[in-house]
Every structure is written in structure tokens, then in C-alpha cells.
Design a protein around this motif. Structure first.
Motif, mmCIF file in Angstrom:
data_model
loop_
_atom_site.group_PDB
_atom_site.id
_atom_site.type_symbol
_atom_site.label_atom_id
_atom_site.label_comp_id
_atom_site.label_asym_id
_atom_site.label_seq_id
_atom_site.Cartn_x
_atom_site.Cartn_y
_atom_site.Cartn_z
ATOM 1 N N PHE A 36 0.587 -1.172 -0.092
ATOM 2 C CA PHE A 36 -0.027 -0.066 -0.172
ATOM 3 C C PHE A 36 0.893 1.241 0.040
ATOM 4 C CE2 PHE A 36 -4.263 -1.926 1.197
ATOM 5 C CZ PHE A 36 -5.174 -1.066 0.367
ATOM 6 N N ILE A 37 1.874 1.312 0.878
ATOM 7 C CA ILE A 37 2.687 2.399 1.044
ATOM 8 C C ILE A 37 3.490 2.760 -0.544
ATOM 9 C CG2 ILE A 37 4.546 3.467 2.232
ATOM 10 C CD1 ILE A 37 3.644 1.886 4.712
ATOM 11 N N THR A 38 4.038 1.551 -0.626
ATOM 12 C CA THR A 38 4.745 1.573 -2.095
ATOM 13 C C THR A 38 4.175 2.329 -3.135
ATOM 14 O OG1 THR A 38 6.339 -0.009 -1.155
ATOM 15 C CG2 THR A 38 6.596 0.668 -3.456
ATOM 16 N N LEU A 39 2.895 1.636 -3.502
ATOM 17 C CA LEU A 39 2.372 2.030 -4.530
ATOM 18 C C LEU A 39 1.603 3.327 -4.437
ATOM 19 C CD1 LEU A 39 0.187 -1.211 -5.526
ATOM 20 C CD2 LEU A 39 2.143 -0.262 -6.536
ATOM 21 N N THR A 40 1.383 3.790 -3.323
ATOM 22 C CA THR A 40 0.711 5.210 -2.879
ATOM 23 C C THR A 40 1.714 6.156 -3.095
ATOM 24 O OG1 THR A 40 -0.813 4.333 -1.260
ATOM 25 C CG2 THR A 40 -0.143 6.685 -1.278
ATOM 26 N N GLN A 41 3.041 6.014 -2.959
ATOM 27 C CA GLN A 41 4.118 6.878 -3.039
ATOM 28 C C GLN A 41 4.372 7.103 -4.476
ATOM 29 O OE1 GLN A 41 7.106 5.099 -0.819
ATOM 30 N NE2 GLN A 41 6.953 6.243 0.935
ATOM 31 N N ARG A 42 4.422 5.923 -5.294
ATOM 32 C CA ARG A 42 4.794 5.963 -6.689
ATOM 33 C C ARG A 42 3.483 6.496 -7.515
ATOM 34 N NH1 ARG A 42 7.954 0.165 -6.889
ATOM 35 N NH2 ARG A 42 9.824 0.922 -5.714
ATOM 36 N N PHE A 43 2.333 6.460 -6.973
ATOM 37 C CA PHE A 43 1.041 6.737 -7.700
ATOM 38 C C PHE A 43 1.077 8.242 -7.645
ATOM 39 C CE2 PHE A 43 -2.366 8.689 -5.428
ATOM 40 C CZ PHE A 43 -3.348 8.906 -6.558
ATOM 41 N N GLY A 44 1.633 8.877 -6.698
ATOM 42 C CA GLY A 44 1.659 10.439 -6.728
ATOM 43 C C GLY A 44 2.549 11.073 -7.628
ATOM 44 N N LEU A 45 3.564 10.319 -7.673
ATOM 45 C CA LEU A 45 4.725 10.857 -8.496
ATOM 46 C C LEU A 45 4.260 10.841 -10.082
ATOM 47 C CD1 LEU A 45 8.002 9.293 -7.313
ATOM 48 C CD2 LEU A 45 7.382 11.779 -7.078
ATOM 49 N N LEU A 46 3.459 9.571 -10.255
ATOM 50 C CA LEU A 46 3.140 9.146 -11.669
ATOM 51 C C LEU A 46 1.682 10.430 -12.171
ATOM 52 C CD1 LEU A 46 3.588 7.007 -13.713
ATOM 53 C CD2 LEU A 46 1.627 5.838 -12.992
#
Length: 595
Positions: free
Chosen positions: A13-23
Motif C-alpha cells: 500500500f505504502i509503496t504504490l501510494t508513493q509512486r502513484f503520486g509521482l505518476l
């Protein structure tokens, strides 16, 4: 399992949320760049724009794969937010194309992988489904709730495909257990936020376009009185000062031929009126007729040492097919130009060209020998022009796209209606004039004006005298259907009957009495009553002084007289009308006499 390769659900959850924000931030930034800034949602766009959207969202889907996590020989990814947004924004073609690119890439990087096929199928399906939803429900194409729902449904379907198609089944179950909840929720929220970001970006663009349209109309209103004298040094100087005051650029110039007519602002010590054009870029625009945005001093081509002008926007001013001169906006280091001012300059040049052309045609009208054409042209009066401009201004805030279309329709309408130099024209050209007029009036009066045009096959290229049908349609609108509070319908039909073209204009409006019908069909102005005869003479002597209220029957009478003069009394119009029961006007045009 290796804990690094198989993270727990909270870690994922944490990893995908961080990368989703950049994307998401990257995708929104890309959409603000030209030419993507000009591409909007909808079904009608050029082929290059569709291809660009497919590639852009397809690459975005690929990035969604690479920004994910490698889990159990598969990928916990963010592809869905990209392809779902692609379908909602661009429709079925863009959704399917972007989904195919992202799905193909997913399969190729993991050929033989146990989840490659279901993951690829799910990605393609999500793009197609989102595109179909946008096509079927266009009002929901940029709705965040729709994107959220599609993300939840699409990723749930994705997990079902993995369970149904991936082998061995035990590993598929373990994979779904770890990635299902993070992928379903993050992709759904990502698609919703991406769609909402695009919606805001389009809203800001519409606000910018609305401001630009209002600025163009303000400049047009202030310069109209000056350009009535044509493109002279005095009118150019006044126009340049107004543009400088409205746009706050570094300098404004107007040229005519190879001479500088006016230059105000920076560089005025050597870019002086009365001298030949100094800049190479201006000569290039005058030769090619293509607008130009030059962004460095060398491209401007001014040979004066220390010239402060660093960039320039140069657009041609036209009269028909002839280039009369150029409008130029200049920037300096402290006041650089941008793409918005480039679009503003092009809009101003089109409007100024129309104003200049209208004035030139107005002068020609005073010299023309045919009184019939002059009387028809008198129907193009300031009231119609200003009412139309007010209508455009009212749409600038609520529907800027429609405002731009109305400006183009008005320009076409005025240009064709005031062109007395043409001989016979095709029926299709006259109908384009009719449609432009109806679009403007329908924008003003809404549902009170309805129209139906029926053009029989094979008649579009039939030659007819210009300004023969449009005045009759205008007469039906003004004095027929608008005379009723509820409005009405105007019908236009044309079909061939042997060597004749049969044209009918009818409405279900207020109708006319016998005296009005007889006045329209009377052979000469002397047969009219004294007041009508004076009105006709006023139209002939001073067209610009005639308002809309003085138009009763004059356009229809003029058309009838032209038919009789060109083809004989047997070709006079036929009018069937009664008060309160509408009007039907029909006439014939012979083929052989126009070839």
C-alpha cells in the motif's frame, strides 16, 4: 517466500501510494504542454491528436508497470489508472489503443510468465470499457466517480482473470491475496484523481480562452471606429495604441505593404512609421501569409545595434486573398511573449481582416451600379453585427468553444454577404451562407428558431445568383417565426425539375396580409406606398443607416425583382401566405441561362 520479493499488504500500500503520486504529477504536467494543451475530450479531433493521445497514455500505462512492485514472479502495478483515464478522456479508440500498448508491453516483458496473459487481457479490457462508457455517456467522461467505479470494477475483474487463467492455481491465489486490495484501491483512486486533475486543467484552459475572447472583443469594439477608414497611418496608429494598452506587450506595430504604418512601445526610436519594413521576419510573413512566432533577436532580423526587441509575433492582415500588411506584437527580456498571445494575435488579425474587408466592400457598394445588390447588402447592418458580437460575448464565459465557432460563422457570413464582386455561385455556397446566418440567430434566440434544410442530390453544384436565398430565410426568421412568442420552424428545400431548380422557403410564423404580399411582388418602387418607397430609397442611398426594423419585405422584394430582371416575368416568385398561418415563397432558376 523472500520478504523483499513478497511484501506484506501494508508495505505494498505504502509503496504504490508513493509512486502513484509521482505518476499523477507527471501525467498532469505533461497535459499542460503544447500541443497537448489544445487537445480536449470528445469525439471530434484531428487524427494526429488521437494518435498522440494513444501514444501518450500508452506510455503512461507502461510507466504504471515499471513504478509497481515485483511480487511472486508478477507485478503489482498502476497500469489501470492510465488506461482508464485514456478511455474516459479520449474515447474508445484512445482507450483501446493505450490499453493495447500497455498490455502488449506487459506481456512482452514477461513472456511465459504465469500471470502475463490475464494481466494483459485485463489492461486491454479496462481501456476498452472506459472508452465505451465515455462514448455512451459523454457527460460522465471526466467524472471522478465514474473513474473510481471503473477502477474498482476493472481491477476486480483483473484479479478474477488471474485466478481463472494463471497457473499454478496455488501461486495465483497467493498473488491475489497480496496484491488485490492495494491494486484495486490505489488504481481506482488514481484514476479518479487523474480524471479530476484533467478536468481542472481543462477548466483553467477554458477560463484562459474566455479571457482571451473577451479581450479580442474589447479590442474590436475600441478599434472598429478607426478601421472604418481602412488601413491607413492614422487608423493603424490608433489601433496599435489600443492593442498595446489592452495586451501590455512591449511593442505593437502595423504594416501595410512594405511600409511601417505604426509602431508604439519599445524600439520606437528606429522602427518608425513611414519607413520601409526593417525586419526579415515581417517580410517572410508578408510573402508566405503564414503567422510566425520568432523567439530570438536574430530571427527578428533587425539590424539596429542595441534593439531591445527579443521576440515577436507576426500575423498577416488579409482582404480576400490579398495580404495587405501585418500585425506585430513584440516582446523584450522583461516582457517576453507566450503562446497565449500568439493565439490572441491570430484572432485579432482575423477580426481586423474582416473589419477592413467590410469597409472596403462598403466603399465598393457606393460605386456599384446594380441597385439590387446594394439593397441586399444594406440588410447587413450595425444592429445585426453588434447583436451578434454581444451574443458571442455572452457565450465567452459559459461556452468559449461555441463562442469561437460563432466568431467564425459571423466572419463567413459578413464576408460572403458583402462580396458583391461574385457572379453566379454554387447552390452549396449559398446554403453555407444560410447555415452561418441560422447558427448566429439560433445562438441569440435559442429554441425559438428551428430550421430544416432539404437539398436534393445532384443540386449542390447548380449555379444561382448570390444572395438570393439567404435574404428570404432571414425574412422568414425576422418577420415570420420571431413575430410569435413561441417561435417556429423555417424550411428550405431545393430540387431539380428538368432544366429548372425549384427552391422553396416556408415558415409557420405570423404570415402576411395581401397588401404586404402585393408590395413584395410589385414590379417597381414607384408602385409602393409613399413610406415604403422612401424606405427603399433610404436603403439605396445610405445602407449603413438602415436598422433591422426597416427590413420589412425589402429583401424579398429585391430578390423578386432580380429574378424578373434576369429571367423574365414568368420567373417571379410565388408567395402563399395568410396572417397567422405562415408563409411559403417558391421560385425557379433555369439551368441554361446560368451556364
Amino acid at each position: 517466500m523472500d520478504p523483499i520479493l513478497s511484501p506484506h499488504v501494508p508495505e505494498l500500500f505504502i509503496t504504490l501510494t508513493q509512486r502513484f503520486g509521482l505518476l499523477l504529477a507527471g501525467g498532469f504536467a505533461i497535459m499542460t504542454f503544447a500541443p497537448l494543451d489544445k487537445v480536449g475530450p470528445g469525439r471530434s479531433r484531428p487524427l494526429w491528436a488521437t494518435a498522440l493521445l494513444v501514444v501518450m497514455f500508452g506510455l503512461f500505462g507502461i510507466l504504471g508497470t515499471y513504478t509497481g512492485n515485483f511480487v511472486f514472479q508478477s507485478f503489482a502495478n498502476l497500469r489501470a489508472m492510465g488506461v482508464i483515464t485514456a478511455g474516459l478522456f479520449g474515447g474508445p479508440v484512445v482507450g483501446a489503443g493505450a490499453g493495447l500498448i500497455a498490455a502488449g508491453h506487459r506481456y512482452l516483458i514477461d513472456v511465459g510468465g504465469f500471470s502475463a496473459v490475464p494481466c494483459g487481457l485485463a489492461t486491454l479490457s479496462e481501456g476498452v470499457l472506459a472508452g465505451l462508457v465515455a462514448w455512451r455517456f459523454p457527460e460522465r467522461r471526466l467524472d471522478w466517480a465514474t473513474a473510481l467505479t471503473l477502477g474498482l470494477v476493472g481491477e476486480t475483474y483483473h484479479m478474477a482473470l488471474v485466478l481463472g487463467l494463471a497457473e499454478p492455481f496455488t501461486e495465483a491465489v497467493e498473488l491475489v491475496r497480496v496484491i488485490s486490495l492495494p491494486m484495486i484501491l490505489i488504481n481506482a483512486m488514481g484514476a479518479a484523481l487523474f480524471v479530476q486533475a484533467l478536468r481542472l486543467q481543462l477548466h483553467f484552459r477554458d477560463l484562459r480562452d474566455s479571457t482571451q475572447a473577451r479581450q479580442i472583443l474589447s479590442i474590436a469594439n475600441r478599434t472598429l471606429s478607426h478601421l472604418r477608414a481602412g488601413l491607413t497611418r492614422a487608423s493603424a496608429q490608433a489601433t496599435a495604441e489600443i492593442i498595446l494598452d489592452e495586451t501590455h506587450v512591449a511593442a505593437v506595430a502595423l504594416t501595410g505593404g512594405d511600409m511601417v504604418l505604426a509602431h508604439v512601445g519599445a524600439g520606437g526610436d528606429h522602427h518608425m512609421p513611414g519607413f520601409q519594413v526593417r525586419t526579415l521576419a515581417t517580410r517572410r510573413v508578408a510573402e508566405t501569409g503564414e503567422p510566425l512566432f520568432v523567439r530570438d533577436r536574430d530571427s527578428i532580423g533587425c539590424r539596429q545595434p542595441g534593439c531591445p526587441l527579443t521576440d515577436a509575433i507576426i500575423v498577416p492582415l488579409r482582404k480576400g486573398g490579398e495580404i495587405l500588411g501585418c500585425l506585430k506584437l513584440y516582446g523584450t527580456k522583461k516582457r517576453p511573449l507566450d503562446q497565449t498571445r500568439f493565439e490572441l494575435a491570430k484572432g485579432l488579425a482575423d477580426l481586423f481582416s474582416t473589419q477592413i474587408e467590410l469597409e472596403e466592400i462598403g466603399i465598393k457598394n457606393q460605386l456599384i451600379a446594380r441597385a439590387e445588390i446594394r439593397r441586399l447588402q444594406a440588410q447587413i447592418n450595425p444592429h445585426f453585427l453588434f447583436n451578434s458580437l454581444n451574443t458571442v460575448a455572452s457565450f465567452c464565459r459559459t461556452a468559449p468553444g461555441q463562442a469561437r465557432d460563432l466568431i467564425l460563422d459571423l466572419a463567413r457570413y459578413m464576408r460572403r454577404n458583402l462580396d458583391s464582386s461574385r457572379g453566379a455561385i454554387r447552390l452549396s455556397e449559398e446554403l453555407e451562407q444560410v447555415r452561418s446566418y441560422l447558427v448566429i440567430e439560433q445562438a441569440r434566440f435559442g429554441d425559438r428558431i428551428r430550421a430544416d434544410i432539404d437539398l436534393a442530390p445532384g443540386t449542390a453544384d447548380w449555379l444561382i445568383p448570390p444572395l438570393l436565398i439567404q435574404p428570404l430565410v432571414e425574412n422568414s426568421v425576422r418577420h415570420g417565426i420571431l413575430a410569435r412568442e413561441e417561435g417556429g420552424l423555417v424550411r428550405l428545400s431545393a430540387h431539380a425539375d428538368g432544366d429548372h431548380l425549384l427552391v422553396t422557403v416556408e415558415d409557420d410564423g405570423a404570415g402576411m396580409d395581401d397588401d404586404t404580399r402585393s408590395a413584395i411582388l410589385a414590379p417597381a418602387a414607384s408602385d409602393l406606398g409613399p413610406h415604403a418607397a422612401q424606405a427603399m430609397q433610404a436603403v439605396h442611398d445610405c445602407p449603413a443607416a438602415v436598422g433591422e426594423s426597416l427590413n420589412d419585405g425589402i429583401g424579398a422584394r429585391n430578390c423578386n425583382q432580380r429574378l424578373v430582371q434576369m429571367y423574365g416575368p414568368s420567373y417571379a416568385m410565388r408567395i402563399d401566405s395568410e396572417p397567422g398561418r405562415g408563409t411559403r415563397i417558391s421560385f425557379r432558376i433555369p439551368r441554361q441561362q446560368l451556364q
